[in-house]
Design a protein around this motif. Structure first.
Motif, PDB file in Angstrom:
ATOM      1  N   THR A 114       4.328  -8.578  -2.909  1.00 14.10           N
ATOM      2  CA  THR A 114       4.555  -8.428  -3.670  1.00 14.10           C
ATOM      3  C   THR A 114       5.043  -7.234  -3.961  1.00 14.10           C
ATOM      4  N   MET A 115       4.875  -5.931  -3.312  1.00  7.11           N
ATOM      5  CA  MET A 115       4.928  -4.648  -3.428  1.00  7.11           C
ATOM      6  C   MET A 115       6.205  -4.272  -2.422  1.00  7.11           C
ATOM      7  N   VAL A 116       6.386  -5.120  -0.735  1.00  5.14           N
ATOM      8  CA  VAL A 116       7.492  -5.235  -0.480  1.00  5.14           C
ATOM      9  C   VAL A 116       8.755  -5.815  -1.219  1.00  5.14           C
ATOM     10  N   GLY A 117       8.683  -7.101  -1.979  1.00  4.94           N
ATOM     11  CA  GLY A 117      10.144  -7.037  -2.916  1.00  4.94           C
ATOM     12  C   GLY A 117       9.993  -6.676  -4.396  1.00  4.94           C
ATOM     13  N   TYR A 118       8.817  -5.565  -4.653  1.00  5.56           N
ATOM     14  CA  TYR A 118       9.144  -4.559  -5.698  1.00  5.56           C
ATOM     15  C   TYR A 118      10.246  -3.048  -5.139  1.00  5.56           C
ATOM     16  N   ALA A 119      10.173  -3.158  -3.496  1.00  4.69           N
ATOM     17  CA  ALA A 119      10.826  -2.015  -3.141  1.00  4.69           C
ATOM     18  C   ALA A 119      12.106  -2.456  -2.850  1.00  4.69           C
TER      19      ALA A 119
END
Length: 77
Positions: free
Chosen positions: A22-27
């Motif tokens: 999820t964090m990679v997707g947001y980034a």
């Protein structure tokens, strides 16, 4: 902290952790919106304000998609 779901009376335990994916997707989404802004401003030369508006619209559309997907996933539990 345990909350109660008002719709069906079930107890729901919120999760505090956000997955790495999820964090990679947001980034990636943030970098894509910034890239879209820079592309419109520097490559297409459409003006700073127009580029900001276009990037903001794209960001809000992504937030809407994330909200809909989250709602659908939560309703299937």
């Amino acid at each position: 902290m345990i909350a109660e779901d008002a719709a069906n009376g079930e107890q729901v335990t919120p999760t505090d952790e956000v997955s790495t994916a999820t964090m990679v997707g947001y980034a990636v989404a943030g970098i894509a919106v910034l890239g879209w802004f820079l592309f419109g401003w520097l490559v297409q030369r459409q003006g700073f304000i127009d580029s900001v508006g276009e990037a903001a619209g794209t960001g809000f559309a992504l937030l809407l998609i994330v909200s809909v997907v989250g709602t659908v996933r939560r309703s299937r539990r």
